[in-house]
Design a protein around this motif. Structure first.
Motif, PDB file in Angstrom:
ATOM      1  N   ILE A 269      -6.938   6.227   3.728  1.00 44.21           N
ATOM      2  CA  ILE A 269      -7.748   5.699   2.634  1.00 44.21           C
ATOM      3  C   ILE A 269      -9.180   5.475   3.122  1.00 44.21           C
ATOM      4  O   ILE A 269      -9.394   4.914   4.195  1.00 44.21           O
ATOM      5  N   GLU A 270     -10.139   5.928   2.340  1.00 43.60           N
ATOM      6  CA  GLU A 270     -11.543   5.752   2.700  1.00 43.60           C
ATOM      7  C   GLU A 270     -11.937   4.284   2.551  1.00 43.60           C
ATOM      8  O   GLU A 270     -11.665   3.657   1.520  1.00 43.60           O
TER       9      GLU A 270
ATOM     10  N   MET B  64       1.032   4.391  -2.654  1.00 45.37           N
ATOM     11  CA  MET B  64       0.809   5.775  -2.246  1.00 45.37           C
ATOM     12  C   MET B  64       1.900   6.699  -2.789  1.00 45.37           C
ATOM     13  O   MET B  64       1.621   7.788  -3.300  1.00 45.37           O
TER      14      MET B  64
ATOM     15  N   THR C 204      -5.127   0.524   5.915  1.00 49.91           N
ATOM     16  CA  THR C 204      -5.714   1.535   5.042  1.00 49.91           C
ATOM     17  C   THR C 204      -6.100   2.793   5.820  1.00 49.91           C
ATOM     18  O   THR C 204      -5.994   3.909   5.305  1.00 49.91           O
ATOM     19  N   GLU C 205      -6.531   2.632   7.064  1.00 52.15           N
ATOM     20  CA  GLU C 205      -6.837   3.804   7.877  1.00 52.15           C
ATOM     21  C   GLU C 205      -5.573   4.623   8.132  1.00 52.15           C
ATOM     22  O   GLU C 205      -5.605   5.864   8.114  1.00 52.15           O
TER      23      GLU C 205
ATOM     24  N   ASN D 276      -9.820  11.301  -3.180  1.00 48.75           N
ATOM     25  CA  ASN D 276      -9.480  10.359  -2.112  1.00 48.75           C
ATOM     26  C   ASN D 276      -9.554   8.920  -2.611  1.00 48.75           C
ATOM     27  O   ASN D 276     -10.530   8.521  -3.255  1.00 48.75           O
ATOM     28  N   VAL D 277      -8.510   8.164  -2.311  1.00 46.00           N
ATOM     29  CA  VAL D 277      -8.480   6.749  -2.660  1.00 46.00           C
ATOM     30  C   VAL D 277      -9.434   5.973  -1.749  1.00 46.00           C
ATOM     31  O   VAL D 277      -9.576   6.286  -0.564  1.00 46.00           O
ATOM     32  N   LYS D 278     -10.082   4.938  -2.319  1.00 51.78           N
ATOM     33  CA  LYS D 278     -11.024   4.112  -1.562  1.00 51.78           C
ATOM     34  C   LYS D 278     -10.614   2.639  -1.627  1.00 51.78           C
ATOM     35  O   LYS D 278     -10.053   2.186  -2.629  1.00 51.78           O
ATOM     36  N   PHE D 279     -10.905   1.906  -0.568  1.00 46.93           N
ATOM     37  CA  PHE D 279     -10.723   0.454  -0.511  1.00 46.93           C
ATOM     38  C   PHE D 279     -12.038  -0.189  -0.102  1.00 46.93           C
ATOM     39  O   PHE D 279     -12.764   0.353   0.743  1.00 46.93           O
TER      40      PHE D 279
ATOM     41  N   TRP E  10      -0.856   7.412  -5.535  1.00 43.93           N
ATOM     42  CA  TRP E  10      -2.157   7.730  -4.940  1.00 43.93           C
ATOM     43  C   TRP E  10      -2.123   9.046  -4.166  1.00 43.93           C
ATOM     44  O   TRP E  10      -3.117   9.773  -4.138  1.00 43.93           O
TER      45      TRP E  10
ATOM     46  N   LYS F 194      -9.387   1.585  -5.417  1.00 45.07           N
ATOM     47  CA  LYS F 194      -8.079   1.069  -5.828  1.00 45.07           C
ATOM     48  C   LYS F 194      -7.786  -0.337  -5.311  1.00 45.07           C
ATOM     49  O   LYS F 194      -6.796  -0.949  -5.723  1.00 45.07           O
TER      50      LYS F 194
ATOM     51  N   VAL G  85       0.842  -1.199   0.000  1.00 48.52           N
ATOM     52  CA  VAL G  85       0.000   0.000   0.000  1.00 48.52           C
ATOM     53  C   VAL G  85       0.878   1.250   0.000  1.00 48.52           C
ATOM     54  O   VAL G  85       0.618   2.218  -0.734  1.00 48.52           O
TER      55      VAL G  85
END
Length: 427
Positions: free
Chosen positions: A152-153, A114, A147-148, A130-133, A124, A180, A110
């Protein structure tokens, strides 16, 4: 009789009885911990031979002629790549062997995305959105923590009996370029214990992402962790399916020997397409000159090959199967038919997923803690630690002894009953 069919008077009488039992258990001042999916000491003991299977008199040269004590071999020794490739069901040229932690590999993957992007895509952190997972829930808390950490949302994806809700996954992945990645524990999923069906794997591999740098983060942590060897779940090979669907670069497969050899001193690996592997190796070269090849040789000598590894897993199964059965028998005997909870009955992995009445999970975990039994925090199996219905509890049976589990289960089922009676009376 279902508690939900009881009259108020019956509920009050039952609560008085359960409260008395809970007070008795609390007075014992137990100190039991079921918060993490850790191997027990007996499991670690069966792998202790790995610590002394290399001596100073051994020839410290791998089959590719490399002195394993020295720098080099960024992707891992040939024999260890082969062992890990067999475990991940791919070929050695599509594998990089790392240090001891697959979570570390996922974090780095990750982080690279980024800062430097994926196969030449825009990093990213430089995007104007905003990138999302996507996060199948309930799921693995440490995935969500990664991810937090990067801001990342995270989007909740409900888990069905055969895997994530693929209608929702397809809708989001195929139409939103900000999506993503998706976290997946595809076999004996953490915490539900379910295994993705063939249909789910095929639909996952056939996604048509709006983002060219979308990746499936396929954490196959429990790929050979069957509780009933010979009767384990079967998982379709995601890399093969991605190839067939014309998406060879879309998946990263992660795995490790952390719950196979020694939890803190195992070997982690990443498998992916040749293009992804070359991209990863190029960036990894700035991070290390090579991982611990002595430990890689230890593992190869200890297991021999994938068949030796699978035989070793039968020993693990023999140790932890009675623990799972102890918990499941206690749940059925004490809570079955009461209409206040449900739970999974996994055939492998490390966890049992338990659902209370809505709004009761935190209360159950709190009651257990007061009585000396530590569980994974309620909400931990959801992004940001927020279970929208406050129902899910992850039970980790592997670390305590069977006798300790029996005590812990007595506290747990009593706490579930007490929290449920409080809820029903309040309603």
């Amino acid at each position: 009789m279902s508690m939900q069919d009881m009259t108020k008077e019956e509920l009050l009488r039952e609560k008085e009885k359960v409260q008395g039992k809970y007070d008795e258990l609390k007075a014992l001042k137990l100190k039991l911990n079921m918060s993490r999916g850790k191997p027990g000491s007996d499991q670690l003991d069966i792998s202790s031979g790995i610590l002394n299977n290399i001596s100073r008199d051994d020839k410290m040269v791998g089959e590719d002629g490399m002195d394993i004590r020295n720098y080099g071999v960024l992707e891992g020794t040939s024999e260890c790549r082969r062992l890990m490739a067999d475990m991940l069901e791919t070929t050695p040229d599509k594998v990089v062997v790392y240090g001891n932690s697959s979570l570390n590999v996922m974090f780095d993957t990750v982080a690279r995305s980024m800062t430097h992007g994926v196969l030449g895509s825009t990093p990213w952190m430089k995007l104007d959105y905003n990138v999302k997972f996507l996060c199948p829930v309930p799921g693995y808390d440490r995935h969500f923590a990664v991810t937090e950490f990067f801001g990342i949302e995270m989007i909740n994806i409900p888990m069905n009996d055969d895997g994530p809700d693929m209608d929702m996954v397809e809708e989001l992945v195929n139409n939103d370029k900000a999506v993503k990645g998706i976290w997946c524990v595809p076999k004996y999923s953490n915490p539900t214990g379910i295994t993705y069906s063939d249909e789910v794997v095929k639909r996952m591999a056939a996604l048509k992402p709006a983002a060219g740098d979308f990746r499936i983060y396929w954490d196959n942590a429990y790929g050979i962790h069957d509780l009933y060897p010979g009767e384990g779940d079967k998982l379709l090979n995601i890399m093969d399916e991605c190839e067939k669907a014309g998406n060879p670069d879309m998946v990263y497969v992660f795995g490790s020997t952390s719950k196979i050899s020694l939890a803190g001193s195992g070997i982690a690996a990443l498998a992916s397409s040749k293009a992804n592997i070359e991209d990863i190796k190029q960036k990894l070269s700035f991070q290390t000159i090579g991982h611990d090849k002595v430990n890689q040789m230890r593992h190869v000598k200890f297991f021999g090959d994938i068949n030796g590894m699978k035989e070793h897993m039968k020993k693990h199964a023999a140790l932890i199967r009675p623990k799972f059965e102890t918990v499941l028998e206690s749940l059925e005997e004490n809570l079955g038919g009461l209409g206040i909870c449900t739970w999974t009955k996994p055939r492998g992995g490390y966890f049992i997923s338990f659902d209370t009445l809505e709004g009761c999970a935190k209360r159950v975990v709190g009651l257990c803690a007061e009585a000396g039994v530590v569980l994974t925090g309620a909400g931990a199996t959801y992004p940001y630690g927020k279970d929208p219905k406050d129902t899910n509890i992850r039970i980790a049976p592997t670390f305590p002894s069977v006798d300790e589990l029996k005590q812990a289960c007595e506290v747990f089922v009593t706490s579930v009953k007490l929290a449920s009676l409080e809820k029903l009376l309040n309603d």
